[in-house]
Design a protein around this motif. Sequence first.
Motif, PDB file in Angstrom:
ATOM      1  N   GLY A  43      -1.400 -24.787  71.548  1.00 36.06           N
ATOM      2  CA  GLY A  43      -0.793 -25.162  72.242  1.00 36.06           C
ATOM      3  C   GLY A  43      -1.709 -27.120  72.346  1.00 36.06           C
ATOM      4  N   ILE A  44      -1.732 -27.604  71.061  1.00 36.41           N
ATOM      5  CA  ILE A  44      -2.599 -28.809  70.960  1.00 36.41           C
ATOM      6  C   ILE A  44      -1.371 -29.905  70.556  1.00 36.41           C
ATOM      7  CG2 ILE A  44      -3.370 -30.293  70.188  1.00 36.41           C
ATOM      8  CD1 ILE A  44      -5.558 -28.994  72.561  1.00 36.41           C
ATOM      9  N   ASP A  45      -0.765 -30.974  70.980  1.00 32.28           N
ATOM     10  CA  ASP A  45      -0.242 -32.124  70.453  1.00 32.28           C
ATOM     11  C   ASP A  45      -0.879 -32.474  69.075  1.00 32.28           C
ATOM     12  OD1 ASP A  45       1.946 -34.225  69.813  1.00 32.28           O
ATOM     13  OD2 ASP A  45       1.353 -34.962  71.114  1.00 32.28           O
ATOM     14  N   TRP A  46      -0.719 -31.859  68.408  1.00 35.48           N
ATOM     15  CA  TRP A  46      -1.759 -32.195  66.948  1.00 35.48           C
ATOM     16  C   TRP A  46      -0.911 -32.707  66.308  1.00 35.48           C
ATOM     17  CZ3 TRP A  46      -5.909 -28.965  67.252  1.00 35.48           C
ATOM     18  CH2 TRP A  46      -5.331 -27.467  67.279  1.00 35.48           C
ATOM     19  N   VAL A  47      -2.069 -34.348  65.478  1.00 35.19           N
ATOM     20  CA  VAL A  47      -1.905 -35.039  64.856  1.00 35.19           C
ATOM     21  C   VAL A  47      -0.525 -34.306  63.707  1.00 35.19           C
ATOM     22  CG1 VAL A  47      -2.984 -36.873  62.951  1.00 35.19           C
ATOM     23  CG2 VAL A  47      -3.540 -36.452  65.353  1.00 35.19           C
ATOM     24  N   SER A  48       0.094 -34.775  63.247  1.00 33.64           N
ATOM     25  CA  SER A  48       1.365 -34.928  62.336  1.00 33.64           C
ATOM     26  C   SER A  48       1.286 -36.146  60.976  1.00 33.64           C
ATOM     27  CB  SER A  48       2.272 -34.769  62.968  1.00 33.64           C
ATOM     28  OG  SER A  48       3.136 -35.449  62.970  1.00 33.64           O
ATOM     29  N   GLU A  49       2.095 -35.551  59.940  1.00 40.08           N
ATOM     30  CA  GLU A  49       2.366 -36.487  58.701  1.00 40.08           C
ATOM     31  C   GLU A  49       3.077 -37.631  59.582  1.00 40.08           C
ATOM     32  OE1 GLU A  49       4.053 -35.300  55.620  1.00 40.08           O
ATOM     33  OE2 GLU A  49       1.948 -33.464  55.287  1.00 40.08           O
ATOM     34  N   GLU A  50       4.143 -37.675  60.171  1.00 40.98           N
ATOM     35  CA  GLU A  50       4.621 -38.688  61.200  1.00 40.98           C
ATOM     36  C   GLU A  50       3.965 -39.492  62.332  1.00 40.98           C
ATOM     37  OE1 GLU A  50       5.720 -35.569  61.301  1.00 40.98           O
ATOM     38  OE2 GLU A  50       6.831 -35.603  59.622  1.00 40.98           O
ATOM     39  N   ASP A  51       3.044 -39.008  62.765  1.00 42.44           N
ATOM     40  CA  ASP A  51       1.741 -40.193  63.116  1.00 42.44           C
ATOM     41  C   ASP A  51       0.564 -41.713  62.228  1.00 42.44           C
ATOM     42  OD1 ASP A  51       2.019 -39.324  65.750  1.00 42.44           O
ATOM     43  OD2 ASP A  51       0.884 -37.728  64.984  1.00 42.44           O
ATOM     44  N   LYS A  52       1.004 -42.616  62.492  1.00 36.69           N
ATOM     45  CA  LYS A  52       0.194 -43.403  61.644  1.00 36.69           C
ATOM     46  C   LYS A  52      -1.046 -44.092  62.871  1.00 36.69           C
ATOM     47  CE  LYS A  52       4.643 -43.812  59.439  1.00 36.69           C
ATOM     48  NZ  LYS A  52       4.574 -42.910  58.438  1.00 36.69           N
ATOM     49  N   PRO A  53      -1.453 -44.158  61.945  1.00 37.44           N
ATOM     50  CA  PRO A  53      -3.023 -45.473  62.545  1.00 37.44           C
ATOM     51  C   PRO A  53      -2.916 -45.863  63.452  1.00 37.44           C
ATOM     52  CG  PRO A  53      -3.293 -44.531  60.156  1.00 37.44           C
ATOM     53  CD  PRO A  53      -1.467 -44.446  60.656  1.00 37.44           C
ATOM     54  N   ASP A  55      -0.847 -46.190  65.454  1.00 38.58           N
ATOM     55  CA  ASP A  55       0.215 -45.643  66.626  1.00 38.58           C
ATOM     56  C   ASP A  55      -1.498 -45.371  67.721  1.00 38.58           C
ATOM     57  OD1 ASP A  55       2.400 -45.912  65.815  1.00 38.58           O
ATOM     58  OD2 ASP A  55       2.948 -43.733  65.315  1.00 38.58           O
ATOM     59  N   GLY A  56      -2.465 -45.549  67.288  1.00 38.94           N
ATOM     60  CA  GLY A  56      -3.607 -44.989  67.630  1.00 38.94           C
ATOM     61  C   GLY A  56      -4.214 -43.581  68.305  1.00 38.94           C
ATOM     62  N   LYS A  57      -3.332 -42.562  68.567  1.00 41.36           N
ATOM     63  CA  LYS A  57      -2.808 -41.628  68.630  1.00 41.36           C
ATOM     64  C   LYS A  57      -4.103 -40.843  67.673  1.00 41.36           C
ATOM     65  CE  LYS A  57      -0.638 -36.599  68.380  1.00 41.36           C
ATOM     66  NZ  LYS A  57       0.278 -36.179  68.070  1.00 41.36           N
ATOM     67  N   GLU A  58      -5.161 -39.648  68.992  1.00 44.12           N
ATOM     68  CA  GLU A  58      -6.161 -39.204  68.130  1.00 44.12           C
ATOM     69  C   GLU A  58      -6.126 -37.609  69.466  1.00 44.12           C
ATOM     70  OE1 GLU A  58     -10.202 -41.480  69.818  1.00 44.12           O
ATOM     71  OE2 GLU A  58      -8.866 -43.306  68.250  1.00 44.12           O
ATOM     72  N   ILE A  59      -6.653 -37.109  68.414  1.00 42.29           N
ATOM     73  CA  ILE A  59      -7.230 -35.762  68.878  1.00 42.29           C
ATOM     74  C   ILE A  59      -8.396 -34.900  68.785  1.00 42.29           C
ATOM     75  CG2 ILE A  59      -6.684 -33.010  68.721  1.00 42.29           C
ATOM     76  CD1 ILE A  59      -4.438 -34.977  69.462  1.00 42.29           C
ATOM     77  N   HIS A  60      -9.414 -34.540  69.264  1.00 49.50           N
ATOM     78  CA  HIS A  60     -10.704 -35.055  68.917  1.00 49.50           C
ATOM     79  C   HIS A  60     -11.241 -32.717  69.368  1.00 49.50           C
ATOM     80  CE1 HIS A  60     -12.513 -38.792  69.837  1.00 49.50           C
ATOM     81  NE2 HIS A  60     -10.690 -39.111  70.463  1.00 49.50           N
ATOM     82  N   LEU A  61     -11.893 -32.435  68.321  1.00 47.57           N
ATOM     83  CA  LEU A  61     -12.015 -31.649  68.036  1.00 47.57           C
ATOM     84  C   LEU A  61     -13.818 -30.876  68.323  1.00 47.57           C
ATOM     85  CD1 LEU A  61     -12.063 -27.963  66.992  1.00 47.57           C
ATOM     86  CD2 LEU A  61     -11.907 -29.307  64.811  1.00 47.57           C
ATOM     87  N   LEU A  62     -14.472 -30.166  69.253  1.00 50.13           N
ATOM     88  CA  LEU A  62     -15.414 -29.314  69.498  1.00 50.13           C
ATOM     89  C   LEU A  62     -15.567 -28.266  69.069  1.00 50.13           C
ATOM     90  CD1 LEU A  62     -18.766 -30.064  70.435  1.00 50.13           C
ATOM     91  CD2 LEU A  62     -17.538 -29.099  72.695  1.00 50.13           C
ATOM     92  N   ASP A  63     -16.403 -28.324  67.105  1.00 45.98           N
ATOM     93  CA  ASP A  63     -16.821 -27.121  66.905  1.00 45.98           C
ATOM     94  C   ASP A  63     -17.789 -26.411  67.264  1.00 45.98           C
ATOM     95  OD1 ASP A  63     -16.720 -24.978  65.138  1.00 45.98           O
ATOM     96  OD2 ASP A  63     -16.396 -25.998  63.180  1.00 45.98           O
ATOM     97  N   TYR A  64     -17.900 -25.628  68.407  1.00 51.56           N
ATOM     98  CA  TYR A  64     -18.678 -25.125  69.004  1.00 51.56           C
ATOM     99  C   TYR A  64     -19.283 -23.653  68.022  1.00 51.56           C
ATOM    100  CZ  TYR A  64     -23.802 -24.152  72.119  1.00 51.56           C
ATOM    101  OH  TYR A  64     -24.017 -24.066  72.112  1.00 51.56           O
TER     102      TYR A  64
END
Length: 252
Positions: A43-53, A55-64
């Motif tokens: 249910g995350i609004d993931w980054v896709s191939e259509e998103d351009k740098p 555009d400033g979209k960021e998705i931050h992952l915490l891998d614990y």
Amino acid sequence: MSLAAANKAEFNKMAAEYDLKPAFLKINAQLAEAIRDRLEWIGIDWVSEEDKPEDGKEIHLLDYACGTGVVSRALGPYVTHTLGIDISPGMVAKFNEHAQKAGLDPERIHAVEGDLCSDPPTVSSTEASSTNFDIAVVCAGFHHFNDTELATKRLAERLKPGGVLVIIDFLNPSGTQGQVPEDVKHMVKVAGFDEPTMRRLFEGAGLVDFNLWVMPEKVVLEREKDGKTTRLERTVFFARGGSRLNSYCVLP
């Protein structure tokens, strides 16, 4: 020796050979495929191939409890920034080695040594106190934690409003915790979890929209003892819950 110290010591021993063991390679491949297959469910609004740098979209992952990075590699194409945290410096070194060999920018993906479940949390990075994570994931680490209630709360606190926590671990029949083999009791708290337990942990941490999915394909664990290899089939679940959109919290 505490459970945390035992896990640190054991995973440091395993770090150099971890990614070379066929059993681990197969399990990690199964988990990575399942993670990618569940992107919409997470249910995350993931980054896709259509998103351009630009555009400033960021998705931050915490891998614990990140280990060598199976979750980070599976989700890498869909996020912009990844912070791995592991109690084992050996595993952290392997995580960063993989990222470096892949030519990835350490400003966008790297791991640090730390324990969010100690009091106070001990992490060699100010990023770990951020409440800006869109998603936090613990894969095959939860059964090692001494205090899963505290762990769930500490991870939930680091989500931005609307962020998602995902726990991937072993499923036990409802109302049981399973039998932990004697030779791993020093580093494993419980053999697994049932759905009511996971729901209680997520809701107790203030997370909403709990859901649990069971992998149809079992994984095979291999353990060596007295020169013999034993194999055990286990069922894996994915549990997810979201942070309230209007949530606010103060980190310890």
